[in-house]
Design a protein around this motif. Structure first.
Motif, PDB file in Angstrom:
ATOM      1  N   THR A   1       0.853  -1.180   0.000  1.00  0.00           N
ATOM      2  CA  THR A   1       0.000   0.000   0.000  1.00  0.00           C
ATOM      3  C   THR A   1       0.893   1.234   0.000  1.00  0.00           C
ATOM      4  OG1 THR A   1      -0.119   0.145   2.417  1.00  0.00           O
ATOM      5  CG2 THR A   1      -1.783  -1.221   1.315  1.00  0.00           C
ATOM      6  N   ILE A   2       0.291   2.393  -0.152  1.00  0.00           N
ATOM      7  CA  ILE A   2       1.090   3.620  -0.170  1.00  0.00           C
ATOM      8  C   ILE A   2       1.834   3.804   1.145  1.00  0.00           C
ATOM      9  CG2 ILE A   2       0.951   6.141  -0.265  1.00  0.00           C
ATOM     10  CD1 ILE A   2      -1.340   5.868  -2.228  1.00  0.00           C
ATOM     11  N   SER A   3       1.111   3.657   2.240  1.00  0.00           N
ATOM     12  CA  SER A   3       1.750   3.869   3.545  1.00  0.00           C
ATOM     13  C   SER A   3       2.821   2.822   3.818  1.00  0.00           C
ATOM     14  CB  SER A   3       0.689   3.856   4.646  1.00  0.00           C
ATOM     15  OG  SER A   3      -0.071   2.654   4.606  1.00  0.00           O
ATOM     16  N   ALA A   4       2.567   1.564   3.461  1.00  0.00           N
ATOM     17  CA  ALA A   4       3.571   0.519   3.678  1.00  0.00           C
ATOM     18  C   ALA A   4       4.806   0.742   2.805  1.00  0.00           C
ATOM     19  CB  ALA A   4       2.958  -0.850   3.390  1.00  0.00           C
ATOM     20  N   GLN A   5       4.579   1.178   1.570  1.00  0.00           N
ATOM     21  CA  GLN A   5       5.715   1.451   0.675  1.00  0.00           C
ATOM     22  C   GLN A   5       6.605   2.561   1.238  1.00  0.00           C
ATOM     23  OE1 GLN A   5       6.682  -0.358  -1.740  1.00  0.00           O
ATOM     24  NE2 GLN A   5       6.696   0.673  -3.719  1.00  0.00           N
ATOM     25  N   ILE A   6       5.989   3.605   1.749  1.00  0.00           N
ATOM     26  CA  ILE A   6       6.767   4.701   2.321  1.00  0.00           C
ATOM     27  C   ILE A   6       7.496   4.249   3.586  1.00  0.00           C
ATOM     28  CG2 ILE A   6       6.586   6.989   3.373  1.00  0.00           C
ATOM     29  CD1 ILE A   6       4.218   7.535   1.513  1.00  0.00           C
ATOM     30  N   ALA A   7       6.802   3.516   4.453  1.00  0.00           N
ATOM     31  CA  ALA A   7       7.412   3.085   5.722  1.00  0.00           C
ATOM     32  C   ALA A   7       8.592   2.148   5.490  1.00  0.00           C
ATOM     33  CB  ALA A   7       6.356   2.399   6.587  1.00  0.00           C
ATOM     34  N   ASN A   8       8.499   1.286   4.495  1.00  0.00           N
ATOM     35  CA  ASN A   8       9.553   0.300   4.266  1.00  0.00           C
ATOM     36  C   ASN A   8      10.796   0.892   3.601  1.00  0.00           C
ATOM     37  OD1 ASN A   8       8.397  -2.078   5.334  1.00  0.00           O
ATOM     38  ND2 ASN A   8       7.111  -2.304   3.526  1.00  0.00           N
ATOM     39  N   ASN A   9      10.637   1.949   2.820  1.00  0.00           N
ATOM     40  CA  ASN A   9      11.740   2.429   1.993  1.00  0.00           C
ATOM     41  C   ASN A   9      12.239   3.821   2.334  1.00  0.00           C
ATOM     42  OD1 ASN A   9      11.837   0.200  -0.223  1.00  0.00           O
ATOM     43  ND2 ASN A   9       9.681   0.771  -0.136  1.00  0.00           N
ATOM     44  N   PHE A  10      11.522   4.562   3.158  1.00  0.00           N
ATOM     45  CA  PHE A  10      11.869   5.959   3.357  1.00  0.00           C
ATOM     46  C   PHE A  10      13.214   6.135   4.063  1.00  0.00           C
ATOM     47  CE2 PHE A  10      11.502  10.290   4.952  1.00  0.00           C
ATOM     48  CZ  PHE A  10      10.903  10.926   3.870  1.00  0.00           C
ATOM     49  N   GLY A  11      13.524   5.234   5.003  1.00  0.00           N
ATOM     50  CA  GLY A  11      14.743   5.409   5.788  1.00  0.00           C
ATOM     51  C   GLY A  11      16.005   5.346   4.961  1.00  0.00           C
ATOM     52  N   ASP A  12      16.055   4.504   3.930  1.00  0.00           N
ATOM     53  CA  ASP A  12      17.273   4.324   3.121  1.00  0.00           C
ATOM     54  C   ASP A  12      17.181   5.011   1.769  1.00  0.00           C
ATOM     55  OD1 ASP A  12      18.296   2.681   5.133  1.00  0.00           O
ATOM     56  OD2 ASP A  12      17.280   0.919   4.301  1.00  0.00           O
ATOM     57  N   ALA A  13      16.091   5.720   1.503  1.00  0.00           N
ATOM     58  CA  ALA A  13      15.883   6.290   0.180  1.00  0.00           C
ATOM     59  C   ALA A  13      16.620   7.617   0.030  1.00  0.00           C
ATOM     60  CB  ALA A  13      14.389   6.505  -0.068  1.00  0.00           C
ATOM     61  N   ASP A  14      17.033   7.890  -1.201  1.00  0.00           N
ATOM     62  CA  ASP A  14      17.594   9.195  -1.530  1.00  0.00           C
ATOM     63  C   ASP A  14      17.385   9.434  -3.029  1.00  0.00           C
ATOM     64  OD1 ASP A  14      19.321   7.423  -2.620  1.00  0.00           O
ATOM     65  OD2 ASP A  14      21.131   8.194  -1.667  1.00  0.00           O
ATOM     66  N   GLY A  15      17.601  10.653  -3.444  1.00  0.00           N
ATOM     67  CA  GLY A  15      17.493  10.975  -4.855  1.00  0.00           C
ATOM     68  C   GLY A  15      16.096  10.767  -5.410  1.00  0.00           C
ATOM     69  N   LEU A  16      16.047  10.103  -6.560  1.00  0.00           N
ATOM     70  CA  LEU A  16      14.770   9.903  -7.248  1.00  0.00           C
ATOM     71  C   LEU A  16      13.830   8.983  -6.479  1.00  0.00           C
ATOM     72  CD1 LEU A  16      13.255  10.672  -9.814  1.00  0.00           C
ATOM     73  CD2 LEU A  16      14.258   8.674 -10.933  1.00  0.00           C
ATOM     74  N   GLN A  17      14.379   8.002  -5.765  1.00  0.00           N
ATOM     75  CA  GLN A  17      13.525   7.119  -4.981  1.00  0.00           C
ATOM     76  C   GLN A  17      12.833   7.887  -3.854  1.00  0.00           C
ATOM     77  OE1 GLN A  17      15.529   3.978  -2.882  1.00  0.00           O
ATOM     78  NE2 GLN A  17      13.646   2.841  -2.470  1.00  0.00           N
ATOM     79  N   LEU A  18      13.559   8.759  -3.177  1.00  0.00           N
ATOM     80  CA  LEU A  18      12.971   9.569  -2.120  1.00  0.00           C
ATOM     81  C   LEU A  18      11.878  10.475  -2.682  1.00  0.00           C
ATOM     82  CD1 LEU A  18      12.939  10.534   0.820  1.00  0.00           C
ATOM     83  CD2 LEU A  18      14.749  12.163   0.219  1.00  0.00           C
ATOM     84  N   SER A  19      12.153  11.083  -3.829  1.00  0.00           N
ATOM     85  CA  SER A  19      11.144  11.928  -4.459  1.00  0.00           C
ATOM     86  C   SER A  19       9.904  11.127  -4.849  1.00  0.00           C
ATOM     87  CB  SER A  19      11.734  12.606  -5.700  1.00  0.00           C
ATOM     88  OG  SER A  19      10.749  13.367  -6.369  1.00  0.00           O
ATOM     89  N   SER A  20      10.104   9.894  -5.301  1.00  0.00           N
ATOM     90  CA  SER A  20       8.967   9.059  -5.684  1.00  0.00           C
ATOM     91  C   SER A  20       8.128   8.669  -4.468  1.00  0.00           C
ATOM     92  CB  SER A  20       9.452   7.796  -6.401  1.00  0.00           C
ATOM     93  OG  SER A  20      10.149   8.141  -7.587  1.00  0.00           O
ATOM     94  N   LEU A  21       8.795   8.406  -3.355  1.00  0.00           N
ATOM     95  CA  LEU A  21       8.055   8.106  -2.131  1.00  0.00           C
ATOM     96  C   LEU A  21       7.243   9.313  -1.671  1.00  0.00           C
ATOM     97  CD1 LEU A  21      10.767   6.092  -0.167  1.00  0.00           C
ATOM     98  CD2 LEU A  21       8.703   5.178  -1.246  1.00  0.00           C
ATOM     99  N   ILE A  22       7.815  10.502  -1.783  1.00  0.00           N
ATOM    100  CA  ILE A  22       7.081  11.708  -1.418  1.00  0.00           C
ATOM    101  C   ILE A  22       5.925  11.934  -2.393  1.00  0.00           C
ATOM    102  CG2 ILE A  22       7.263  14.216  -1.159  1.00  0.00           C
ATOM    103  CD1 ILE A  22      10.119  13.794  -0.192  1.00  0.00           C
TER     104      ILE A  22
END
Length: 327
Positions: free
Chosen positions: A279-300
């Motif tokens: 889900t959106i919330s699960a995707q953000i919770a699982n990946n936000f801590g290690d994300a940067d660059g384009l992945q971080l922007s995609s999570l936002i």
């Protein structure tokens, strides 16, 4: 006589001055109170606009890279730097829909039992238990779901569903393996348990507002409890019921920790609701801590979609309440 007249005139003048001063004081207090309340309302609007601005600014790199194809992209791969929102959005909508289909009839049924059928000595303990369930932290629901519900689903419920409903043409596509226990259906059950106390408590409270005369008149005409609930309780309280249902839907859409425990966190679009998903919330919770660059922007950007989705749900709730009032 003249002195008495002058004294009376001075007294009247002092009273007029006192009245004018008091009026001025009350007017000043009202003006201060008005600006305080106006400032509080404006602060809420400014906070919403600030949140929206932060999300939009940080999501811009994603939309500059993928354009609006991000909204219908079906692949999410951090190594390849390819991101699409469809698996998370579909998982959010499907899990919330299933949870509402389970929780709404159960919640209204429990509320009807509490207000119409429950013995007096049991009504208060059951009501208190429901209110306590509403206060349980979401992570507790996630832990219970992971250690109790997931094994039950994996060993008993999902094999039964695959052997029965899974053999039905078309509908059976929703119950195809793999079925490790975690998945959209398990997450939906956890969500249903979480939102059930909210819907039940609000439905019970609004049912309690029905005038006793209406109930007594209906029973006096020979109506059964089912007919009283269908023709008296629900129509009379439909506005409150819609509000309670939308409150539950709002929590289901944004729930994070409990869903993250049991949804499986697989960013792949698939037809089966018993397979791992996200889900959106699960995707953000699982990946936000290690994300940067384009992945971080995609999570936002996913967070922005969830923000807009929640706003649409609230707007739909206001529209439905308005439609209910006009009926």
């Amino acid at each position: 006589m003249a002195d008495a007249t002058q004294t009376a005139g001075r007294t009247a003048g002092f009273q007029a001055m006192d009245t004018t001063a008091a009026t001025r004081k009350f007017r000043t207090q009202d003006r201060i109170f008005y600006f305080m309340t106006l400032g509080s309302a404006a602060l809420v609007v400014l906070m919403l606009l600030a949140i929206l601005a932060v999300l939009v600014v940080n999501a811009l790199p994603t939309f500059e890279t993928f354009g609006f194809s991000f909204l219908w992209g079906t692949k999410w791969s951090a190594p390849a730097d390819i991101y699409g929102a469809v698996p998370a959005v579909v998982g959010t909508l499907v899990s919330s829909l299933i949870a509402m289909l389970i929780a709404i009839p159960l919640g209204i049924g429990i509320a009807i039992f509490l207000t119409e059928l429950c013995p007096g000595r049991l009504r208060q303990p059951i009501s208190t238990a429901i209110e306590l369930l509403a206060g349980v932290p979401s992570i507790i629901y996630g832990i219970v779901g992971l250690f109790i519900l997931v094994p039950l689903m994996q060993n008993y419920i999902l094999p039964f569903l695959m052997m029965t409903i899974g053999q039905v043409p078309l509908i059976g596509l929703l119950f195809q393996p793999p079925a490790p226990g975690v998945g959209l259906l398990t997450a939906s059950l956890v969500l249903a348990i979480m939102i059930l106390p909210f819907i039940t408590a609000i439905a019970r409270d609004v049912f309690s507002t029905v005038p006793p005369m209406l109930r007594e008149s209906a029973y006096g005409m020979g109506m059964t409890t089912w007919e009283v609930a269908r023709h008296i309780l629900i129509p009379y309280t439909r506005r409150g019921l819609v509000g309670g249902i939308m409150l539950g839907l709002g929590r289901a859409l944004g729930e994070t920790m409990a869903v993250t425990f049991v949804v499986g966190s697989v960013s792949r679009l698939q037809a089966s609701i018993i397979s791992p998903s996200t889900t959106i919330s699960a995707q953000i919770a699982n990946n936000f801590g290690d994300a940067d660059g384009l992945q971080l922007s995609s999570l936002i950007a996913l967070g922005l979609l969830l923000f807009i989705l929640s706003f649409c749900v609230l707007a739909a709730a206001r529209w439905m309440i308005g439609r209910v009032d006009s009926l």
